[in-house]
Design a protein around this motif. Structure first.
Motif, short mmCIF file in Angstrom:
data_model
loop_
_atom_site.label_atom_id
_atom_site.label_comp_id
_atom_site.label_asym_id
_atom_site.label_seq_id
_atom_site.Cartn_x
_atom_site.Cartn_y
_atom_site.Cartn_z
N VAL A 7 0.82 -1.22 0.00
CA VAL A 7 0.00 0.00 0.00
C VAL A 7 0.86 1.27 0.00
O VAL A 7 0.56 2.24 -0.71
N PRO A 27 3.79 2.14 -1.29
CA PRO A 27 4.30 2.66 -2.57
C PRO A 27 3.26 3.46 -3.35
O PRO A 27 3.58 4.46 -4.00
N LYS A 28 2.00 3.04 -3.30
CA LYS A 28 0.93 3.77 -3.98
C LYS A 28 0.71 5.14 -3.35
O LYS A 28 0.48 6.13 -4.06
N GLN A 35 3.00 6.84 -1.75
CA GLN A 35 4.17 7.64 -2.12
C GLN A 35 4.04 8.20 -3.54
O GLN A 35 4.36 9.36 -3.78
N ALA A 36 3.56 7.37 -4.44
CA ALA A 36 3.39 7.81 -5.83
C ALA A 36 2.35 8.91 -5.93
O ALA A 36 2.52 9.89 -6.67
N SER A 37 1.25 8.76 -5.16
CA SER A 37 0.19 9.78 -5.18
C SER A 37 0.70 11.10 -4.64
O SER A 37 0.44 12.18 -5.22
#
Length: 377
Positions: free
Chosen positions: A162, A164-165, A167-169
């Motif tokens: 969860v 990494p998502k 962080q990307a957002s």
């Protein structure tokens, strides 16, 4: 617990034990209940055959032929020493370097007093009681242990999958701006950085390692070690240790051992907590054997419960020490199933609370991060 080894190491190696002193003897530990159960069945068959009139030598030959698994080779060795070479039964089993010293002592004294079948039967009953109580105890801890294992694995999976998502957002919203992330977000990202320090292959290996650790490795054992620190669980374990100690001690005395011989034999195995501290048991043994002290007075000096000390004191005055130890040990053992149910409730509560805190903390960190994402723009 300890407490359930077929082989037990000697914590009192400096005791004077005559020809049975052997500080170099290396005793193999057996922890599996299935092995103790098999040993119990062998002992009961041994008792049944000798009670029926079969000579000990013929009985050992039959047991050697029927034995399997880890017991096959030791019984064949015992048969060679006893039947082929003509050694005494206890000496033959001793030379295999496999069987517990308590069993060997019972054989030695039981045969010399002519009570071998009776004491073997009592020893078999003792082992069966240990198996039943330990299975109940392990059953009570099994569900909480599985819950905690699942929680640790689940938490790790959430952090890995969860975060990494998130962080990307955040990166897509912030761009090149310098922002101060909330403390829960920094903690969450820090955990992810630690877990992913070796990249995707490292994460995969980590998850596989955790799965192996909990499924086949020492994970369950380590969680159980933590659970056993709970006061209610620790108290129950100590009661079980005392029950086993008293019943086994009564079996030794029923075989014909003196009080000193019984104490030496019990010193070869695992001791209750009050007697296992420092040199407490060694001092007790020497004070009873050489110092003329009563068993009850030495138990009191060691900090044993007042009830047990009083019972032993009365029993010693009336000459019924063996009967009282057996009766009190069986009384404790009979109460174990009820206390196991109480422990089960407590441990499950602790496990649920731990999972709630652990999972709730991770979910809270994720939610706080999501709620603060608008402030990063």
């Amino acid at each position: 617990m300890a407490q359930l080894n077929i082989k037990k190491k000697n914590p009192n190696k400096n005791l004077s034990v005559g020809k049975y002193k052997d500080e170099k003897r290396k005793l193999r530990k057996k922890n599996a209940l299935t092995e103790i159960n098999e040993f119990c069945s062998i002992i009961r068959l041994f008792a049944y055959l000798t009670r029926g009139g079969t000579s000990p030598q013929d009985t050992i030959s039959l047991l050697a032929d029927e034995a399997s698994g880890i017991f096959k080779q030791p019984f064949e060795e015992a048969k060679r020493y006893i039947v082929d070479e003509g050694l005494p039964i206890s000496e033959g089993f001793y030379k295999t370097n496999f069987f517990p010293l308590e069993f060997i002592s019972i054989l030695r004294v039981g045969q010399s007093t002519g009570k071998l079948p009776e004491v073997l039967e009592e020893y078999g009953k003792y082992l069966n009681g240990v198996i039943v109580s330990q299975r109940g105890f392990n059953s009570a801890l099994k569900y909480p242990t599985v819950m905690l294992m699942a929680a640790i694995l689940g938490t790790t999976a959430i952090i890995v999958a969860v975060v990494p998502k998130l962080q990307a957002s955040i990166q897509s919203m912030v761009g090149d701006k310098v922002v101060t992330l909330p403390l829960p977000t920094r903690i969450l990202f820090g955990l992810h950085s630690i877990l992913t320090v070796f990249g995707t292959p490292g994460v995969i290996l980590l998850m596989l390692g955790l799965l192996y650790y909990f499924s086949f490795g020492s994970g369950k054992k380590h969680i159980l070690m933590v659970i056993q620190k709970i006061p209610k669980v620790k108290k129950l374990m100590e009661k079980m240790q005392w029950a086993q100690f008293l019943i086994m001690a009564s079996v030794c005395m029923k075989a014909g051992m003196t009080l000193a011989q019984m104490l030496f034999t019990m010193g070869e195995g695992e001791l209750p907590p009050e007697l296992s501290k420092g040199d407490a048991f060694k001092e007790l043994y020497f004070n009873v054997k050489n110092g003329g002290k009563s068993f009850a007075s030495e138990l009191e000096r060691a900090g044993v419960s007042r009830k047990l000390v009083s019972l032993i004191a009365i029993a010693e005055r009336k000459g019924h020490t063996q009967e009282v130890m057996q009766s009190y040990g069986e009384e404790i053992m009979d109460s174990v199933p009820f206390e196991i149910n109480e422990v089960k409730v407590v441990v499950e509560g602790v496990a649920i609370g731990t999972i709630t805190v652990l999972g709730g903390s991770i979910v809270a960190c994720v939610m706080i991060t999501m709620l603060n994402m608008s402030s990063f723009v």
